[in-house]
Every structure is written in C-alpha cells, then in structure tokens.
Design a protein around this motif. Sequence first.
Motif, mmCIF file in Angstrom:
data_model
loop_
_atom_site.group_PDB
_atom_site.id
_atom_site.type_symbol
_atom_site.label_atom_id
_atom_site.label_comp_id
_atom_site.label_asym_id
_atom_site.label_seq_id
_atom_site.Cartn_x
_atom_site.Cartn_y
_atom_site.Cartn_z
ATOM 1 N N LEU A 103 0.881 -1.165 0.000
ATOM 2 C CA LEU A 103 0.000 0.000 0.000
ATOM 3 C C LEU A 103 0.924 1.222 0.000
ATOM 4 O O LEU A 103 1.637 1.467 0.975
ATOM 5 C CB LEU A 103 -0.886 -0.033 1.237
ATOM 6 C CG LEU A 103 -2.117 0.868 1.280
ATOM 7 C CD1 LEU A 103 -3.058 0.587 0.120
ATOM 8 C CD2 LEU A 103 -2.852 0.680 2.601
ATOM 9 N N ASP A 105 1.816 5.279 -0.416
ATOM 10 C CA ASP A 105 1.279 6.625 -0.240
ATOM 11 C C ASP A 105 1.659 7.483 -1.445
ATOM 12 O O ASP A 105 2.838 7.711 -1.715
ATOM 13 C CB ASP A 105 1.834 7.236 1.045
ATOM 14 C CG ASP A 105 1.093 8.507 1.462
ATOM 15 O OD1 ASP A 105 0.594 9.235 0.582
ATOM 16 O OD2 ASP A 105 1.014 8.778 2.675
ATOM 17 N N SER A 107 -0.043 10.550 -1.894
ATOM 18 C CA SER A 107 -0.787 11.773 -1.588
ATOM 19 C C SER A 107 -0.184 13.002 -2.238
ATOM 20 O O SER A 107 -0.899 13.969 -2.550
ATOM 21 C CB SER A 107 -0.849 11.971 -0.070
ATOM 22 O OG SER A 107 -1.440 10.869 0.579
ATOM 23 N N PRO A 115 -5.482 11.180 3.004
ATOM 24 C CA PRO A 115 -4.360 10.505 2.339
ATOM 25 C C PRO A 115 -4.844 9.653 1.163
ATOM 26 O O PRO A 115 -5.929 9.075 1.204
ATOM 27 C CB PRO A 115 -3.766 9.630 3.443
ATOM 28 C CG PRO A 115 -4.264 10.206 4.722
ATOM 29 C CD PRO A 115 -5.588 10.810 4.429
ATOM 30 N N LEU A 117 -3.749 6.409 -1.165
ATOM 31 C CA LEU A 117 -2.884 5.236 -1.144
ATOM 32 C C LEU A 117 -3.192 4.340 -2.328
ATOM 33 O O LEU A 117 -4.362 4.158 -2.690
ATOM 34 C CB LEU A 117 -3.094 4.458 0.159
ATOM 35 C CG LEU A 117 -2.986 5.273 1.453
ATOM 36 C CD1 LEU A 117 -3.538 4.478 2.628
ATOM 37 C CD2 LEU A 117 -1.546 5.673 1.721
ATOM 38 N N LYS A 119 -3.026 0.554 -3.794
ATOM 39 C CA LYS A 119 -2.843 -0.886 -3.571
ATOM 40 C C LYS A 119 -2.281 -1.441 -4.873
ATOM 41 O O LYS A 119 -2.998 -1.590 -5.873
ATOM 42 C CB LYS A 119 -4.182 -1.524 -3.210
ATOM 43 C CG LYS A 119 -4.124 -3.022 -2.885
ATOM 44 C CD LYS A 119 -3.349 -3.329 -1.617
ATOM 45 C CE LYS A 119 -3.602 -4.773 -1.150
ATOM 46 N NZ LYS A 119 -2.589 -5.218 -0.180
ATOM 47 N N PRO A 387 -8.648 7.464 4.902
ATOM 48 C CA PRO A 387 -7.768 7.283 3.747
ATOM 49 C C PRO A 387 -8.513 6.788 2.521
ATOM 50 O O PRO A 387 -9.471 6.025 2.618
ATOM 51 C CB PRO A 387 -6.744 6.255 4.219
ATOM 52 C CG PRO A 387 -7.146 5.815 5.569
ATOM 53 C CD PRO A 387 -8.314 6.601 6.017
ATOM 54 N N VAL A 389 -8.213 4.679 -0.960
ATOM 55 C CA VAL A 389 -7.413 3.624 -1.584
ATOM 56 C C VAL A 389 -7.794 3.494 -3.050
ATOM 57 O O VAL A 389 -8.978 3.380 -3.390
ATOM 58 C CB VAL A 389 -7.605 2.266 -0.876
ATOM 59 C CG1 VAL A 389 -6.885 1.158 -1.647
ATOM 60 C CG2 VAL A 389 -7.087 2.333 0.558
#
Length: 429
Positions: A103, A105, A107, A115, A117, A119, A387, A389
């Motif tokens: 995962l 970041d 951002s 944030p 993120l 995957k 967050p 994703v």
Amino acid sequence: MSLSIQADAAAALSSSLATGQRTIHAHDLTYSLLPPLTAGCPRTSNADISYPLEVSYDYAAVGSELRQALFDRRHLPDDILSWAPLLPPLDSRLGLGIGGTPLVDVSAAFRSNAPVLVKDESRNPTWSHKDRLNLCTVSAAALSGAPGVVVASSGNHGASAAALSARVGLPCIVVMSPGAPALAESFVGAYGATVLSVPRDARWGVVKDIVDKLGFHPVSNQTTTHTGHPFGPEGYKTIAYELYIQLGHRLPGAVFVPTGYGELLYGVWKGFEELRLLGVVDSVPSLYACEIGSRAVLATALAQHRPAVTVDFTPTDAYSLATTTGGYRSTHVMNHTTGRVIGVDDPDLVRAQDDLSGQGIWQELSGVASVAGLRTALQQGDTFDGPIVCVCTSTGLKDKNALRYEAIESAPDWDTLSDLLRRQGLTVA
C-alpha cells in the motif's frame, strides 16, 4: 478422479469453511460446492441475462479464536493460503507469492482532504490482480480432476491462468483476439500455454467448444452477459482483508476500483461485507466503480434499472477494461454502496498513468482507472472521511503504448550532452 487428486481435494476441503454455491441475487437458491457452475444460476438465468453465483461459507464456525488469528495480526501473512478458511478449496501448490501487495502513499500527487494510497497489484507473480482470481479458479480445475484449463483473455487473465496452470501441471488454452500487444501474447505463451488468436466476437464460441469437446475447465466467461467463474471473485476478497490490516485495523474512507465486468469490484465489496458480517468492523466503505466512460456499461445498466447490458463498441487503449458487456455483480455492488460510478476515458487514464509514474509506480492504462476516477471525484468536489485507496491492477509493461518512452540519442562529448540536458530543463554548471 485419481486417488492423489481425491486426497488433495479432501485436504483442501478440510481447511475451507465453504459450504456450497448460491445465486448472488437470491441467496436462497443454493447448490453444492462442486462442480463450479460457470454458466450461471440454472434456475434464473435465461437467454438475455446470466446471473452469477458465489461461494457460501459457514460463518458461524468463525469463532473468536479464528477471527482473532485471521484479522488481529499486525502484519500481512506471508502466504495467501492463510486465508483458506474463508476461501473455496485451494490447491496448496498455488499460493506462493500471491497477495500481500504493498500500500503506497501517493498523496503528493493529489490535492485531497485525506491521504491517497495505491494498492499495487502489479506486485503479484504475473504482475496483475488476476493471480488472486486464478488461485481459486485453477484450484477448482485441479481439484476436480479437469484435463486442462481454457480462458478467453486480452492478456492479464490469460497470463495468470497459464502460469498457475503450469504450476499444477495442467495444459492451458488461451483464446485471445487480434490487436492485443505482442508482449501480452509472448507473456502468455512463455508459460507453455497454447495461444489462439480469433476474432473478438468468436472467442466465447471457441471457449464453449473446448469445454464441450475436450472437457477443459473454463476460468473465464462463456455466457451472453458476464457470469464468469463463481470461485474467482473470492480471491479478490483478500484485498479487503489486507487493507484492513495495512490501515492499522481500520477501514478506508473510500476504495476506487477499475471496473469492466465487475469481478474485482464485487470481490473487494464482499471482503468488506464479510468483515462486517463477522463483527470485525461495523460498516463497509464506499466503493467507486471506475469504468470506460465512452462505453458506460455499468452506468447504463443502473440508469435503465437492468441487471446487465451490452453497449456499442467505442475505441480505447485501455484494453483490459474494454468490455461492451456487463454483468450482474457490478450492478449488485452499486446498489449496496454509498459510492458511485465514475466514467474515465483515455486522456484521463494517460494523465493518471503519468501521475503515478511521477511517484515511482508504472501501471498499465487500465490499471490506473481508479486513480483517474479519484481525480474526477476530487474535481467534482467529493470529500472523504479516512484514507482513500486506489486499487491499481497491472504493470505498465503490459500497456498497449508501453514503448511510447524512448531514449534520447546523443553524441558522448560533454558540449553536446550539456546542451541536450539544458533543453530538458536540467541545470548544468
């Protein structure tokens, strides 16, 4: 079925809490666990719509000790087979290296209140999310004693099915359509699969013939609307399980998912729904389905209040999402989430691809539909609690335009080099 296959199947069944198959839109329509019903629900499907099935489980058997062992751990498991109680029967030879993807970041590439993120599913053995699906489908083929595996695929699915079939010693036939990147055909063939190139509209008939005449196990769709393999999306559930652990035992605020047929979307949703059902969490995050906007397969089905539709062909380089036919799984999810459908097209995808490349992640054009969808949502004023994703599905090496980046030819003397570097915006003393 040979004695060794029977023993393997018995061992796989003993570690799985799977109890059978059930129709997604009507859970009271149930069937035995094997064989997988790859042509859809026998009692409700018709010439116009094929309703997919899923695997059901004995959730009551997941007591506090097992629940704690599965979901209270501090780090991701080394082996996806550790999720076996909540997956269909698995061949133990297939788990190595699948899942546990990072995962990341990103951002810095966004102006967001939360944030962002990624995957990164390109870290699976064949560089795409399809390994999670084929862990379950190829296991079904091996444990049921099938003589081989057949799949219709534009690339990722075929490569994954071929690789995992090779691992269990099953021949694999991959039916591709003309126009796939040459690298994709070579990638599939490298695992020893027989690669057939046939017109796109003829692929399903070819798959059906191979199933009917050779007895091969189909691990992709063979129906008018998309049904696919009932075991496949179960592998995608593990993405939700992993996110819960990676986020410190909490839920994301939203998950953006590249969406074609909707198997990935459904699997991620089901994983979170199981976490809620098991009492691990008390809600399910919003899911955003990011599809090719010029085709709008899912958006059209929802607007027309239909389980699935077929739309007209429009060109796109995002060949892994380039479906004109939908399936019920995706409409089911969108009717059970607070998220929405977002349409993205090639210019949006190229920008998203460049955004991620600037963060050190190179993804196939189709794989960044989630990132393009998030950018669109942010531009439209969406905000998120927690967050965000973006599931990104496949390496940029599989992109149709993977060769668009070229080296700059230069003489080796410093005067020439320094002049060239200045023209690239680099400061040269």
